[in-house]
Design a protein around this motif. Structure first.
Motif, mmCIF file in Angstrom:
data_model
loop_
_atom_site.group_PDB
_atom_site.id
_atom_site.type_symbol
_atom_site.label_atom_id
_atom_site.label_comp_id
_atom_site.label_asym_id
_atom_site.label_seq_id
_atom_site.Cartn_x
_atom_site.Cartn_y
_atom_site.Cartn_z
ATOM 1 N N VAL A 185 -94.712 55.651 8.842
ATOM 2 C CA VAL A 185 -93.457 56.301 8.883
ATOM 3 C C VAL A 185 -93.091 57.040 10.135
ATOM 4 O O VAL A 185 -94.012 57.972 10.646
ATOM 5 C CB VAL A 185 -93.123 56.908 7.694
ATOM 6 N N CYS A 186 -92.204 56.325 10.979
ATOM 7 C CA CYS A 186 -92.082 57.185 12.246
ATOM 8 C C CYS A 186 -91.684 58.604 12.106
ATOM 9 O O CYS A 186 -90.764 59.045 11.217
ATOM 10 C CB CYS A 186 -90.974 56.352 12.976
ATOM 11 N N ALA A 187 -92.576 59.484 12.938
ATOM 12 C CA ALA A 187 -92.260 60.812 12.563
ATOM 13 C C ALA A 187 -90.832 61.375 13.286
ATOM 14 O O ALA A 187 -90.411 62.531 12.957
ATOM 15 C CB ALA A 187 -93.236 61.725 13.313
ATOM 16 N N ASN A 188 -90.395 60.434 14.000
ATOM 17 C CA ASN A 188 -89.238 61.004 14.759
ATOM 18 C C ASN A 188 -87.816 60.403 13.804
ATOM 19 O O ASN A 188 -86.882 61.189 13.592
ATOM 20 C CB ASN A 188 -88.885 60.527 16.081
ATOM 21 N N CYS A 189 -87.705 59.193 13.746
ATOM 22 C CA CYS A 189 -86.561 58.669 12.914
ATOM 23 C C CYS A 189 -86.754 58.309 11.226
ATOM 24 O O CYS A 189 -85.774 57.797 10.571
ATOM 25 C CB CYS A 189 -85.998 57.270 13.609
ATOM 26 N N GLY A 190 -87.894 58.423 10.995
ATOM 27 C CA GLY A 190 -88.063 58.138 9.405
ATOM 28 C C GLY A 190 -88.283 56.798 8.924
ATOM 29 O O GLY A 190 -88.145 56.468 7.886
ATOM 30 N N ARG A 191 -88.040 55.716 9.890
ATOM 31 C CA ARG A 191 -88.308 54.461 9.610
ATOM 32 C C ARG A 191 -89.573 53.964 9.616
ATOM 33 O O ARG A 191 -90.438 54.505 10.286
ATOM 34 C CB ARG A 191 -87.274 53.512 10.752
ATOM 35 N N LEU A 192 -89.808 52.848 8.717
ATOM 36 C CA LEU A 192 -91.150 52.296 8.621
ATOM 37 C C LEU A 192 -91.256 51.026 9.330
ATOM 38 O O LEU A 192 -92.322 50.886 10.198
ATOM 39 C CB LEU A 192 -91.109 51.883 7.014
ATOM 40 N N TYR A 193 -90.504 50.193 9.374
ATOM 41 C CA TYR A 193 -91.061 48.841 9.915
ATOM 42 C C TYR A 193 -90.811 48.824 11.337
ATOM 43 O O TYR A 193 -91.165 47.804 12.255
ATOM 44 C CB TYR A 193 -89.931 47.931 9.380
ATOM 45 N N THR A 194 -89.841 49.784 11.943
ATOM 46 C CA THR A 194 -89.710 49.844 13.562
ATOM 47 C C THR A 194 -91.149 50.538 14.222
ATOM 48 O O THR A 194 -91.339 50.397 15.381
ATOM 49 C CB THR A 194 -88.657 50.618 13.802
#
Length: 529
Positions: A185-194
């Motif tokens: 989970v991206c620590a910056n935007c909270g998205r998973l698949y990116t």
């Protein structure tokens, strides 16, 4: 002479499947003191009967194993760390900003649960609870947060090159030759698949990733450009489906899991990963066909053609859902609310066989019918038979009596001699049929083969029923029309019951036609001629 087929357990496909599972476990030499079966529950959209069916069928296998003398439990695994790929039909557009985020981190658009994911999971669990299905609930977000899969993730990532090549070879998907099979989970935007994982540091158990633009299905999804490092033992992230099932199977020691044909490729890869990478024989599987809507399209959360258990239970009993799911597992089926009348009556027929009111010549069919009835009652069948009235008859009466419905329909049933007294069970049936009568047109017609004499008799009867002049004694008139045309009256009565009630029998036909309406019945008969 044809050899009689061996009956296993209670004679159903569920018993055969459980027996196959046990034989395989003995061959593998694994411990069988507790046999876990699993059902994966999607949490990205409104759960439908197909989603429910996965868990219900797994529970049937659990019951069969217990019937064979083994301890078993059902793990209901909610994939609520999965990312939202698209907005399901009918849900607010405000969800667009959350595409790609884990569903457990998205606010509940309905405002009644801690997250979108928990809301969807709760709907499915509510359906299971109403059916009497017992399960151990396991959330995906807790599974990863508590590090229950950390050993499997580590093993998978250290073998990522081999896995990526095998996925490409087996199913033609090449993405895991370029990226690791893990989404932080991206620590910056909270998205998973990116969050594209490109390097694993096995000694530190950390992943390097970059949040980059990607596509989900055919839709572009913008990454935030963040360069990050995620610790697989502490930071949230998840395995993709191509390898996650195998990790769960080993971590939870799963011995059975069914799957729909839409994820066949994922199951094939996971079986290989379990066997070759995790050194864990994959569970026994059974593939089932997907439910289709009445237009022949797959029931889908994103298409918005979902049929939920909550909607079904407004018109039919929990037993009709269990009957639908336990009757068979193979073959695609078109399913809709208009199947409920037939299933209500089919359950009653099974009950009549079970309690000996209907005699069958074929002993194998008797055993299977009784076995199916027992599974529909979750192997705890009632000791005595409950009162029942033909569901289509109730719908017809509920169309007549819209006010003060329960006492008036009950009174009419007693006049017909269909029941002797009122009861809670009859009240509940009237309520369900009343909801159907209020919300839907007539139930689906059944197919009836009519010969020339029957058509001639029915044509004459339509003329009589359509006339302005009301017959003095309709029962006798119908009887005489049959006799005058060389048809047995009982055969005409049976045809009329089939047209009106989809049954071979019913209350006295003359009074029934008068109560429903002569011209209405004339129209119904005309549709068959």
């Amino acid at each position: 002479m044809e050899e009689e087929q061996q009956i296993i357990g209670r004679g159903t496909w569920i018993d055969k499947l459980a027996d196959d599972l046990l034989q395989r476990e003995k061959t593998l030499g694994r411990k069988t003191d507790l046999i876990r079966v699993e059902s994966g529950l999607g949490a990205s959209g409104i759960p439908h009967l197909g989603s429910l069916g996965d868990a219900v069928r797994a529970y049937g296998v659990k019951l069969a194993l217990e019937n064979f003398g083994y301890k078993s439990e059902l793990i209901a695994y909610s994939d609520d760390l999965d990312g939202l790929r698209k907005i399901p039909e009918g849900l607010p557009e405000s969800l667009k900003e959350h595409i790609g985020k884990p569903v457990s981190f998205i606010p509940d658009p309905f405002g009644c649960h801690d997250s979108y994911g928990l809301h969807m999971s709760s709907l499915l669990l509510d359906g299971l609870d109403k059916l009497g299905i017992e399960y151990k609930f396991q959330r995906g977000v807790d599974t990863y947060r508590n590090g229950l899969l950390k050993d499997q993730i580590h093993t998978i990532l250290t073998n990522s090159k081999k896995i990526g090549e095998k996925i490409a070879e087996m199913v033609g998907q090449e993405k895991y030759q370029e990226t690791l099979p893990y989404f932080p989970v991206c620590a910056n935007c909270g998205r998973l698949y990116t969050a594209m994982a490109y390097e694993y540091l096995p000694d530190e158990k950390k992943i390097k990733y970059k949040c980059a633009d990607t596509t989900i299905g055919s839709r572009p999804l913008q990454g935030c450009g963040h360069d990050g490092i995620a610790d697989i033992t502490k930071d949230l992230g998840k395995l993709p489906w191509k390898v996650e099932f195998a990790a769960r199977w080993q971590a939870f020691d799963i011995r059975f899991e069914a799957y729909g044909k839409d994820i066949m490729d994922s199951v094939k890869v996971n079986d290989w990963v379990a066997e070759e990478i995790l050194n864990f024989p994959p569970p026994t599987h059974v593939k089932y066909e997907m439910f289709l809507d009445k237009g022949g399209k797959k029931i889908s959360k994103s298409l918005g053609n979902v049929l939920t258990s909550q909607a079904w239970l407004r018109y039919g009993t929990a037993k009709t859902i269990l009957l639908l799911l336990y009757k068979r597992i193979t073959g695609a089926r078109e399913v809709g609310i208009d199947d409920i009348p037939a299933l209500m009556d089919e359950y009653n027929e099974l009950e009549n066989i079970y309690f000996g009111k209907i005699k069958l010549d074929n002993e194998t069919r008797v055993v299977r019918s009784k076995g199916l009835y027992e599974y529909v009652n979750l192997l705890n069948p009632p000791k005595t038979q409950k009162p029942y009235v033909n569901y289509r008859l109730l719908i017809q009466l509920c169309r007549i009596f819209r006010e003060n419905r329960i006492p008036l329909v009950t009174k009419k049933l007693m006049e017909y001699g269909t029941i002797k007294e009122s009861s809670q069970e009859i009240d509940e049936l009237i309520t369900l049929a009343g909801n159907y009568a209020d919300d839907y047109d007539n139930p689906t017609k059944i197919e009836i083969q009519l010969d020339d004499i029957s058509k001639k008799v029915l044509t004459q009867l339509v003329s009589t029923l359509s006339s302005e002049e009301e017959p003095v004694d309709l029962q006798n008139t119908i009887y005489q029309i049959a006799k005058d045309n060389g048809m047995q009256p009982k055969d005409l009565f049976r045809v009329l019951y089939q047209i009106i009630l989809a049954s071979d029998r019913g209350p006295k036909i003359g009074p029934l036609i008068i109560d429903i309406g002569r011209k209405k019945i004339a129209t119904s008969i005309s549709e068959y001629i």
